[in-house]
Design a protein around this motif. Structure first.
Motif, PDB file in Angstrom:
ATOM      1  N   THR A 102       0.835  -1.193   0.000  1.00  0.00           N
ATOM      2  CA  THR A 102       0.000   0.000   0.000  1.00  0.00           C
ATOM      3  C   THR A 102       0.876   1.251   0.000  1.00  0.00           C
ATOM      4  O   THR A 102       2.103   1.182   0.071  1.00  0.00           O
ATOM      5  N   ASN A 103       0.243   2.406  -0.068  1.00  0.00           N
ATOM      6  CA  ASN A 103       0.951   3.676  -0.088  1.00  0.00           C
ATOM      7  C   ASN A 103       1.090   4.180   1.345  1.00  0.00           C
ATOM      8  O   ASN A 103       0.088   4.366   2.046  1.00  0.00           O
ATOM      9  N   ILE A 104       2.305   4.410   1.783  1.00  0.00           N
ATOM     10  CA  ILE A 104       2.586   4.747   3.176  1.00  0.00           C
ATOM     11  C   ILE A 104       3.216   6.124   3.252  1.00  0.00           C
ATOM     12  O   ILE A 104       4.175   6.421   2.522  1.00  0.00           O
ATOM     13  N   VAL A 105       2.684   6.972   4.142  1.00  0.00           N
ATOM     14  CA  VAL A 105       3.324   8.257   4.411  1.00  0.00           C
ATOM     15  C   VAL A 105       3.553   8.382   5.914  1.00  0.00           C
ATOM     16  O   VAL A 105       2.762   7.901   6.721  1.00  0.00           O
ATOM     17  N   LEU A 106       4.649   9.019   6.280  1.00  0.00           N
ATOM     18  CA  LEU A 106       4.997   9.249   7.675  1.00  0.00           C
ATOM     19  C   LEU A 106       5.192  10.745   7.898  1.00  0.00           C
ATOM     20  O   LEU A 106       5.865  11.412   7.092  1.00  0.00           O
ATOM     21  N   LYS A 111       7.656  17.187   8.253  1.00  0.00           N
ATOM     22  CA  LYS A 111       8.022  16.713   6.921  1.00  0.00           C
ATOM     23  C   LYS A 111       7.199  15.477   6.578  1.00  0.00           C
ATOM     24  O   LYS A 111       6.825  14.699   7.457  1.00  0.00           O
ATOM     25  N   LEU A 112       6.936  15.294   5.299  1.00  0.00           N
ATOM     26  CA  LEU A 112       6.121  14.192   4.803  1.00  0.00           C
ATOM     27  C   LEU A 112       6.994  13.209   4.032  1.00  0.00           C
ATOM     28  O   LEU A 112       7.502  13.526   2.950  1.00  0.00           O
ATOM     29  N   TYR A 113       7.193  12.029   4.606  1.00  0.00           N
ATOM     30  CA  TYR A 113       7.972  10.978   3.951  1.00  0.00           C
ATOM     31  C   TYR A 113       7.033   9.940   3.351  1.00  0.00           C
ATOM     32  O   TYR A 113       5.987   9.640   3.920  1.00  0.00           O
ATOM     33  N   ALA A 114       7.415   9.364   2.215  1.00  0.00           N
ATOM     34  CA  ALA A 114       6.571   8.379   1.539  1.00  0.00           C
ATOM     35  C   ALA A 114       7.402   7.233   0.999  1.00  0.00           C
ATOM     36  O   ALA A 114       8.561   7.412   0.612  1.00  0.00           O
ATOM     37  N   ASN A 115       6.784   6.030   0.988  1.00  0.00           N
ATOM     38  CA  ASN A 115       7.490   4.870   0.448  1.00  0.00           C
ATOM     39  C   ASN A 115       7.426   4.819  -1.073  1.00  0.00           C
ATOM     40  O   ASN A 115       8.193   4.101  -1.707  1.00  0.00           O
TER      41      ASN A 115
END
Length: 286
Positions: A102-106, A111-115
């Motif tokens: 799936t699409n993951i953001v942290l 700050k916005l990190y994404a896989n």
């Protein structure tokens, strides 16, 4: 009862379906503020992503961000409460999301990190106003202050993910063939909260982060009892504050379960339901 503080969700509550703060709702809020109401924006978004709303209302408003993981006191940006995820817990949620593809953001320090950097992630970044950063070293990212993790996918996929997590934590059905991942999930089950905010978002925060906990902290700061608070929302991430407040209100566009837990159900966000609440319970208008 004279209500002194009102915490209000953003998407599906404060804003209509077009993402607009209507004139009627804006005017009702300003009338409440003039009467001395402390109006709190309560959102899953970062505090920076709702500054345009604060500026439009032209008031120094407290903000509950990241579903209660962060509470800031208006324009000063002073942090009243912060609750981050433990690195191992964050890494486990990311590992599970990767297994589900799936699409993951942290969210880490604003700050916005994404896989992945794809259409869905860019769509989410537009909602928040923060550009995504592709994760290169997940261990390094989770070692920082992770406030929230969000999975973004098709509605039916999110429903399935939540069902499988529920079943795994209940011990009725294993979620994975990966023994280490299963063990890690069992270890963190009492240390995280997870819920949908929108049907296509599944969000994870630390167990001690919730909109209810944030309201409790604001009450302590301002000297306001929970009986003097109103909470208004439409999603599962709003349920804790709806149940916590002296007056918990569900929007007309909320699902049946949220409505059943509320003390009052107002009109939908496309019918100025929030203005209806302020007029009725704060201003004393019919």
């Amino acid at each position: 009862m004279a209500y002194r503080l009102m915490a209000v969700d953003v998407d599906g509550t404060l804003l209509n379906s077009s993402g607009i703060l209507t004139k009627k709702t804006e005017e009702a809020i300003k009338c409440g503020l003039k009467k001395g109401l402390i109006f709190v924006i309560s959102t899953g978004r970062p505090a920076e992503a709702v500054q345009s709303i604060v500026e439009k209302l032209n008031e120094d408003l407290p903000i509950i961000a990241y579903n209660g993981a962060l509470v800031v006191l208006g324009k000063s940006g002073d942090v009243l409460y912060k609750c981050t995820m433990k690195p191992k817990d964050a890494k486990t949620i990311v590992d599970l999301g990767e297994e589900f593809d799936t699409n993951i953001v942290l969210w880490v320090d604003g700050k916005l990190y994404a896989n992945k950097l794809n259409d869905l992630v860019y769509e989410y970044s537009k909602i928040t106003g923060i550009s995504p950063i592709l994760i290169e070293d997940i261990e390094e990212v989770v070692s920082k202050e992770v406030l929230k993790i969000l999975w973004y996918d098709k509605i039916e996929a999110v429903e399935e993910y939540k069902k499988r997590i529920d079943e795994h934590f209940a011990g009725s059905k294993d979620i994975s063939d990966n023994e280490q991942l299963k063990q890690n999930l069992y270890e963190i089950r009492d240390r995280i909260n997870y819920h949908t905010s929108q049907p296509y978002f599944l969000e994870f925060v630390d167990r001690n982060a919730s909109k209810a906990k944030a309201m409790e902290k604001l009450g302590e700061h301002f000297g306001i009892k929970r009986e003097e608070m109103i909470a208004v929302g439409d999603g599962y991430n709003d349920l804790s504050m709806i149940e916590f407040a002296g007056l918990g209100i569900a929007m007309g566009n909320a699902c049946g379960e949220i409505k059943s837990k509320a003390d009052y159900v107002t009109l939908s966000n496309d019918e100025d339901g929030l203005a209806n609440v302020i007029n009725k319970f704060v201003l004393g208008k019919d």
